[in-house]
Design an enzyme around this catalytic site. Structure first.
Site, PDB file in Angstrom:
ATOM      1  N   GLY A  96       0.821  -1.193   0.000  1.00 54.06           N
ATOM      2  CA  GLY A  96       0.000   0.000   0.000  1.00 54.06           C
ATOM      3  C   GLY A  96       0.861   1.252   0.000  1.00 54.06           C
ATOM      4  O   GLY A  96       2.040   1.223   0.372  1.00 54.06           O
ATOM      5  N   GLY A 149       0.141  -5.061   0.860  1.00 54.55           N
ATOM      6  CA  GLY A 149      -1.146  -4.895   0.198  1.00 54.55           C
ATOM      7  C   GLY A 149      -1.278  -5.725  -1.062  1.00 54.55           C
ATOM      8  O   GLY A 149      -2.382  -6.125  -1.446  1.00 54.55           O
ATOM      9  N   GLU A 202       5.648  -5.505   7.340  1.00 56.49           N
ATOM     10  CA  GLU A 202       5.126  -4.414   8.173  1.00 56.49           C
ATOM     11  C   GLU A 202       5.911  -4.159   9.455  1.00 56.49           C
ATOM     12  O   GLU A 202       6.019  -3.001   9.893  1.00 56.49           O
ATOM     13  CB  GLU A 202       3.653  -4.675   8.504  1.00 56.49           C
ATOM     14  CG  GLU A 202       2.696  -4.478   7.341  1.00 56.49           C
ATOM     15  CD  GLU A 202       2.694  -5.638   6.358  1.00 56.49           C
ATOM     16  OE1 GLU A 202       2.068  -5.512   5.287  1.00 56.49           O
ATOM     17  OE2 GLU A 202       3.320  -6.684   6.650  1.00 56.49           O
ATOM     18  N   ASP A 206      -1.265  -6.874   7.895  1.00 53.33           N
ATOM     19  CA  ASP A 206      -2.713  -6.687   7.797  1.00 53.33           C
ATOM     20  C   ASP A 206      -3.215  -7.364   6.523  1.00 53.33           C
ATOM     21  O   ASP A 206      -2.720  -8.413   6.152  1.00 53.33           O
ATOM     22  CB  ASP A 206      -3.063  -5.192   7.849  1.00 53.33           C
ATOM     23  CG  ASP A 206      -2.383  -4.372   6.757  1.00 53.33           C
ATOM     24  OD1 ASP A 206      -1.624  -4.949   5.943  1.00 53.33           O
ATOM     25  OD2 ASP A 206      -2.623  -3.147   6.681  1.00 53.33           O
TER      26      ASP A 206
END
Length: 488
Positions: A100, A150, A173, A181
């Protein structure tokens, strides 16, 4: 890490405009609309397939808010179209999707006036992850390059995930003071052994064939054959899932004689499962420290390197990530995404300054040293600090939105492991069930899974690797029987 830039020709030919433009030459066919070439996501129609093409090559196709808002209505349209038989996801350049656009998210999160935009990005992203997991059409993702964060979220729920020798897979992350996530608490908690825990905490990468062998991809093909594979898929008429599987399987790239085995196998894998089975980071570190003194040099070096890696990561992120993975094992995908929505909201709301420190150091300033984490040590991260990311009464979760999947989704999720290699648990379950009467022969075990998976390439290698680590094989060649070893 280099991705292919091959031109794919449809049966009617690629339009002259696209043919003249090398930037859109990767796995392309005739576009369904006169989209400007600078549009961050391109949409194409070719025979049975409808394809989204991530088109931010200079940013490694990192997801931003505009891309998510373009994709959702198009996926809804394809889901309702009788002409759409297969949805395909690809990316231009050397990445499928590197993650992301987290640097923009950070900037939005730092100010009261724009914080809602940061939270909205995560909501849109996580809803997209769920939409892709429940598409009423077969879904194929081509991981021919960097696939991280992402990007993993876009791909991981597809029943057909195609890796190549150029695939680079990671959930990075904890490097940036955040937490895995996009459904990671769900899928990492369900992968073989403690591999998911290890990847969640260390942010380590997998490359090439091991992305397939460890279950993150369902198929493995050569990068140069991807254009032909996409053409074959578009040529299918009224394709069933079995037909799609066989079409991809026909392109399987066999292991070369001199090709190295994956790094998470053998004794290293045994050590990994032992060390990362714990529910606290402190216990994991303790076991890794013991393993640095083992007589097996390769294991000792791996343990030392892993300790160094964990030291580089945010202590808060390590504890939050481990808690998320352990909780995620008991949740549905939607529940796991909602939990992660809370974690993302907490980070955006200031629950840890590591979110800012990590992104700034790693992504903005691109420093090589350890970011200025706070707290700086594991033992200074209290249970109270961890709970602020999970508990309903946490002040950092007051702005958390509820994920709302759209009505057009199918009633049930597609099984993302249906066409993958057999799981370690499935293999050992057969060995243990047969042992109650007579131990199963190695040849019968191999034949069982070959038949169960319709002759899928890589099955025999997976079974043999699992047996070698977990079982005793007794008898003369050709007559071996298999029994599980006594567990510690």
């Amino acid at each position: 890490m280099l991705a292919t830039t091959l031109t794919r020709m449809s049966r009617n030919g690629v339009s002259a405009a696209l043919a003249r433009t090398s930037a859109v030459a990767a796995h392309m066919s005739t576009s369904t609309q006169a989209a400007p070439l600078e549009q961050p996501v391109l949409f194409e129609s070719n025979g049975a397939t409808r394809t989204y093409v991530l088109n931010r090559a200079s940013k490694l196709n990192a997801l931003n808010a505009d891309m998510l808002k373009l994709m959702r209505p198009q996926l809804e349209q394809w889901s309702k179209s009788d002409l759409c038989k297969i949805v395909v996801g690809t990316g231009i350049g050397r990445a499928f999707c590197a993650g992301g656009d987290i640097a923009t998210v950070l900037q939005h999160s730092l100010h009261d006036a724009t914080r809602s935009k940061a939270i909205e990005f995560f909501k849109d992203e996580f809803e997209m992850n769920y939409i892709l997991s429940a598409l009423p059409k077969p879904y194929v993702t081509i991981l021919d390059g960097i696939t991280m964060g992402g990007g993993v979220g876009l791909a991981i729920s597809a029943p057909f995930r195609v890796a190549t020798e150029k695939s680079v897979f990671a959930m990075p992350e904890t490097k940036i003071g955040y937490c895995p996530d996009v459904g990671a608490s769900f899928f990492l908690s369900r992968i073989d052994g403690e591999i998911g825990t290890y990847l969640a905490l260390t942010s380590e990468t997998l490359a090439g064939r091991e992305v397939f062998e460890l279950g993150f991809a369902t198929h493995f093909v050569s990068s140069r054959t991807v254009p032909n594979l996409l053409t074959r898929l578009s040529d299918l008429e009224d394709p069933s899932s079995a037909m799609i599987d066989r079409t991809i399987e026909d392109h399987h790239a066999k292991r070369l004689p001199d090709e190295p085995v994956g790094k998470l196998t053998g004794r290293t894998r045994q050590a990994l499962d032992i060390a990362f089975r714990h529910d606290t980071i402190e216990e994991i570190v303790e076991d890794l420290t013991k393993l640095t003194s083992t007589s097996d040099d390769s294991v000792a070096k791996w343990a030392s390197a892993t300790l160094e890696t964990l030291h580089m990561r945010s202590p808060t992120s390590l504890k939050v990530a481990l808690e998320a993975v352990r909780r995620g094992k008991k949740l549905t995908l939607l529940q796991a995404l909602q939990m992660e929505m809370g974690i993302a909201t907490a980070y955006c709301s200031g629950a840890s300054t590591d979110f800012s420190a990590g992104i700034t150091a790693v992504l903005v300033e691109k420093t090589k040293g350890r970011p200025a984490w706070s707290p700086d040590q594991l033992n200074d991260v209290s249970d109270v600090t961890v709970r602020r990311f999970f508990e309903r009464d946490s002040g950092y979760l007051s702005a958390v939105p509820t994920l709302t999947p759209p009505d057009f989704l199918s009633n049930g999720r597609q099984n993302p492991m249906r066409f993958a290699l057999p799981s370690e648990d499935a293999i050992l379950q057969i060995v243990k069930s047969k042992a109650r009467k007579d131990p199963i022969s190695l040849s019968d075990l191999l034949a069982h899974f070959d038949n169960l998976h319709s002759g899928k390439q890589g099955v025999a290698e997976k079974v043999l690797e699992v047996v070698k680590r977990n079982c005793d094989v007794i008898g003369n060649q050709g007559l071996e029987v298999v029994n599980c070893k006594e567990q510690l």
